[in-house]
Design a protein around this motif. Sequence first.
Motif, PDB file in Angstrom:
ATOM      1  N   ASN A  21     -66.049 -56.755 -32.336  1.00 56.04           N
ATOM      2  CA  ASN A  21     -66.245 -58.189 -32.586  1.00 56.04           C
ATOM      3  C   ASN A  21     -65.432 -58.626 -33.791  1.00 56.04           C
ATOM      4  O   ASN A  21     -64.977 -57.806 -34.580  1.00 56.04           O
ATOM      5  N   SER A  22     -65.269 -59.933 -33.924  1.00 54.75           N
ATOM      6  CA  SER A  22     -64.535 -60.504 -35.065  1.00 54.75           C
ATOM      7  C   SER A  22     -63.196 -59.815 -35.257  1.00 54.75           C
ATOM      8  O   SER A  22     -62.830 -59.414 -36.371  1.00 54.75           O
ATOM      9  N   ARG A  44     -68.402 -54.747 -37.777  1.00 56.33           N
ATOM     10  CA  ARG A  44     -67.704 -55.458 -36.693  1.00 56.33           C
ATOM     11  C   ARG A  44     -67.693 -54.671 -35.384  1.00 56.33           C
ATOM     12  O   ARG A  44     -67.739 -55.263 -34.309  1.00 56.33           O
ATOM     13  N   ARG A  94     -64.609 -55.068 -25.406  1.00 53.86           N
ATOM     14  CA  ARG A  94     -65.432 -53.878 -25.242  1.00 53.86           C
ATOM     15  C   ARG A  94     -64.609 -52.818 -24.547  1.00 53.86           C
ATOM     16  O   ARG A  94     -64.205 -52.987 -23.390  1.00 53.86           O
ATOM     17  N   SER A 149     -63.594 -60.896 -29.149  1.00 54.47           N
ATOM     18  CA  SER A 149     -64.256 -59.612 -28.930  1.00 54.47           C
ATOM     19  C   SER A 149     -63.660 -58.886 -27.735  1.00 54.47           C
ATOM     20  O   SER A 149     -63.143 -59.517 -26.810  1.00 54.47           O
ATOM     21  N   GLN A 173     -67.719 -51.554 -28.825  1.00 57.87           N
ATOM     22  CA  GLN A 173     -67.792 -53.011 -28.861  1.00 57.87           C
ATOM     23  C   GLN A 173     -67.115 -53.480 -30.138  1.00 57.87           C
ATOM     24  O   GLN A 173     -67.501 -53.076 -31.239  1.00 57.87           O
TER      25      GLN A 173
END
Length: 124
Positions: A84-85, A67, A19, A17, A82
């Motif tokens: 993710n994955s 995601r 950000r 991840s 953000q």
Amino acid sequence: QVQLVESGGGLVQAGGSLRLSCAASGRTVSSYAMGWFRQAPGKERKFVAAIINSGGSTAYADSAKGRFTISRDNAKNTVYLQMNSLKPEDTAVYFCAARNRIGLALTTTGFDYWGQGTQVTVSS
């Protein structure tokens, strides 16, 4: 005039991840829609996500749905992404953009101000 500065990019392994942040200066962007785009080497800049001025409405590219999450803190004049994955195909330079017009936009021509971008590299 609005200046946008992205940060938070870097190298991450697949599945990880990151950000991203986009800090605005010059004027408040609380009344602006904001967006994130990305551009891989040799490819055109593509839409990733956008958020309306109040934060009450968002839009995502199919590749980002489920995601990525776009959000904003108008008190800090900052927008976030953000992620993710993460996948190797997410590797690109990510750009923040501001739109000084009503409504959301999903294309580069719908935004009026751009940051310089931050590199995101996802290793397999």
